[in-house]
Motif scaffolding. Structure first.
Motif, mmCIF file in Angstrom:
data_model
loop_
_atom_site.group_PDB
_atom_site.id
_atom_site.type_symbol
_atom_site.label_atom_id
_atom_site.label_comp_id
_atom_site.label_asym_id
_atom_site.label_seq_id
_atom_site.Cartn_x
_atom_site.Cartn_y
_atom_site.Cartn_z
ATOM 1 N N VAL A 141 0.840 -1.202 0.000
ATOM 2 C CA VAL A 141 0.000 0.000 0.000
ATOM 3 C C VAL A 141 0.874 1.252 0.000
ATOM 4 O O VAL A 141 0.640 2.207 -0.745
ATOM 5 N N GLU A 142 1.921 1.210 0.819
ATOM 6 C CA GLU A 142 2.832 2.361 0.869
ATOM 7 C C GLU A 142 3.480 2.586 -0.496
ATOM 8 O O GLU A 142 3.589 3.716 -0.970
ATOM 9 N N LYS A 143 3.863 1.475 -1.134
ATOM 10 C CA LYS A 143 4.531 1.577 -2.437
ATOM 11 C C LYS A 143 3.600 2.204 -3.486
ATOM 12 O O LYS A 143 4.001 3.121 -4.207
ATOM 13 N N VAL A 144 2.343 1.722 -3.543
ATOM 14 C CA VAL A 144 1.460 2.253 -4.592
ATOM 15 C C VAL A 144 1.043 3.698 -4.310
ATOM 16 O O VAL A 144 0.878 4.493 -5.236
ATOM 17 N N GLY A 161 -4.529 -3.250 3.843
ATOM 18 C CA GLY A 161 -3.402 -2.827 4.669
ATOM 19 C C GLY A 161 -3.887 -2.006 5.855
ATOM 20 O O GLY A 161 -5.090 -1.972 6.143
ATOM 21 N N GLU A 162 -2.938 -1.380 6.532
ATOM 22 C CA GLU A 162 -3.271 -0.530 7.685
ATOM 23 C C GLU A 162 -2.538 0.788 7.555
ATOM 24 O O GLU A 162 -1.444 0.850 6.993
ATOM 25 N N PRO A 180 -7.602 0.027 9.502
ATOM 26 C CA PRO A 180 -7.611 -0.717 8.227
ATOM 27 C C PRO A 180 -7.814 0.192 7.024
ATOM 28 O O PRO A 180 -8.567 1.165 7.087
ATOM 29 N N ILE A 181 -7.119 -0.165 5.941
ATOM 30 C CA ILE A 181 -7.331 0.531 4.658
ATOM 31 C C ILE A 181 -8.049 -0.460 3.750
ATOM 32 O O ILE A 181 -7.556 -1.570 3.515
ATOM 33 N N LYS A 227 -8.730 6.511 -3.853
ATOM 34 C CA LYS A 227 -7.570 7.391 -3.693
ATOM 35 C C LYS A 227 -6.679 7.352 -4.944
ATOM 36 O O LYS A 227 -6.285 8.381 -5.480
ATOM 37 N N LEU A 228 -6.370 6.137 -5.413
ATOM 38 C CA LEU A 228 -5.462 5.996 -6.554
ATOM 39 C C LEU A 228 -6.092 6.528 -7.841
ATOM 40 O O LEU A 228 -5.425 7.191 -8.639
ATOM 41 N N SER A 229 -7.385 6.239 -8.023
ATOM 42 C CA SER A 229 -8.019 6.615 -9.292
ATOM 43 C C SER A 229 -8.052 8.128 -9.472
ATOM 44 O O SER A 229 -8.027 8.623 -10.600
#
Ligand code: SF4
Length: 244
Positions: free
Chosen positions: A91-94, A125-126, A132-133, A141-143
Motif C-alpha cells: 500500500v505504501e509503495k502504490v 493494509g493498515e 484498516p485501509i 484514492k489511486l483513481s
C-alpha cells in the motif's frame, strides 16, 4: 521492424475480435510498445479485488510467449495479489507511485470491489495508526490521480459472480464505484488475452480508445449488443441458481 499506425492497429484489432488472434507479424511491434513501457514511465498499478485470479492467470497462460515476457518485464508494474503477507509495504509503495507520478500512471483493477460495511470486507493494509485501509478507499484514492483506469474482466467491469444476489459484501463494478470517472471496461470471464493486451497497447501508445455505452473498447466489442459479454449466459444462469 513493422511500424503500426493507429489506423493499422485499429484494423488489426477489428480483425482480431472477429477471428480470435493477433497476427504473428504484429507481435514484434506490440512487444516493442510493451518494452518501451517497461523501460521507464508510466508505472502500472494492478490490484486484485473480489476475484478468482483467473483474469491475470489466463492472460499469462494464453498470451504469446514473447508478449508474456514483455508484460512481466514492466519494471514499474506493482501487482497486488490476494492474499499477500506484506500488504502494508505494498500500500505504501502504490501510494508513493501515485504521489510521484500524479496523472501519469495506469490503474488496472481485476475483480469486483466490496463496498458493504464501508469496504471492510476487503482490507488491503493498515495506516500508521493501525486503522484498516480498504480496497474501496485505496481504489478511490489511486483513481483520483491515475491517467486511466482499466477494469479487467466481468467482475471488475460489472460486478460479475461476486455481485450475484444476495451479494452480502456489496460487490460492485469499478465504474459504478468511480461514477463520473473514465473507466475502460474489458469484460469477459476471463477476457480474451488479445483484447487485454490490445487495450493496454492502445492506452500506452495512442491513449484511451473509443468506448461504447458500456465503456468497452469498440475495437473489440463492436457487434456485441450493449450489456452482452462473452459467456454472459453463464452469469445469467448463475443468477438463477440457488446456493442455499
Ligand atoms: S471475470 Fe471471471 S476469471 Fe476474472 S476474476 Fe471474475 S470470475 Fe475470475
Amino acid at each position: 521492424m513493422t511500424y503500426l499506425s493507429k489506423k493499422d492497429f485499429s484494423q488489426l484489432c477489428l480483425g482480431s475480435s472477429g477471428e480470435g488472434g493477433i497476427s504473428q507479424i504484429y507481435i514484434p511491434e506490440i512487444v516493442r510498445t510493451l518494452e518501451e513501457a517497461a523501460m521507464g514511465c508510466p508505472p502500472v498499478i494492478w490490484l486484485q479485488g473480489a476475484s478468482c485470479g483467473g483474469c491475470s492467470i489466463s492472460l499469462l497462460d494464453n498470451v504469446h510467449p514473447k508478449l508474456r515476457n514483455a508484460l512481466i518485464k514492466i519494471k514499474s508494474l506493482a501487482f497486488l495479489q490476494q492474499p499477500v503477507a506484506n500488504k502494508n509495504d505494498f500500500v505504501e509503495k502504490v501510494l508513493t507511485i501515485a504521489r510521484d507520478y500524479k496523472g501519469q500512471f495506469y490503474l488496472i483493477i481485476e475483480g469486483a470491489i466490496p463496498t458493504g460495511a464501508d469496504g471492510l470486507y476487503c482490507i488491503v493494509g493498515e495506516d500508521a495508526d493501525g486503522r484498516p485501509i480498504s480496497l474501496l478507499n485505496l481504489v478511490k484514492k489511486l483513481s483520483a490521480s491515475a491517467k486511466a483506469v482499466l477494469a479487467l474482466g466481468t467482475c471488475a467491469a460489472f460486478g460479475g459472480v461476486p455481485a450475484i444476489e444476495p451479494n452480502p459484501t456489496g460487490c460492485q463494478g469499478v465504474s459504478k464505484v468511480l461514477a463520473g470517472q473514465t473507466v475502460i471496461n474489458i469484460p469477459g470471464c476471463p477476457p480474451h488475452s488479445d483484447w487485454v493486451i490490445g487495450t493496454l497497447v492502445h492506452v500506452l501508445r495512442y491513449g484511451i480508445p473509443d468506448l461504447d455505452g458500456d465503456l468497452r473498447p469498440t475495437l473489440f466489442y463492436e457487434g456485441l449488443d450493449q450489456g452482452e459479454e462473452p459467456l454472459g449466459y453463464l452469469t445469467e444462469s448463475l443468477k438463477k441458481t440457488s446456493f442455499s
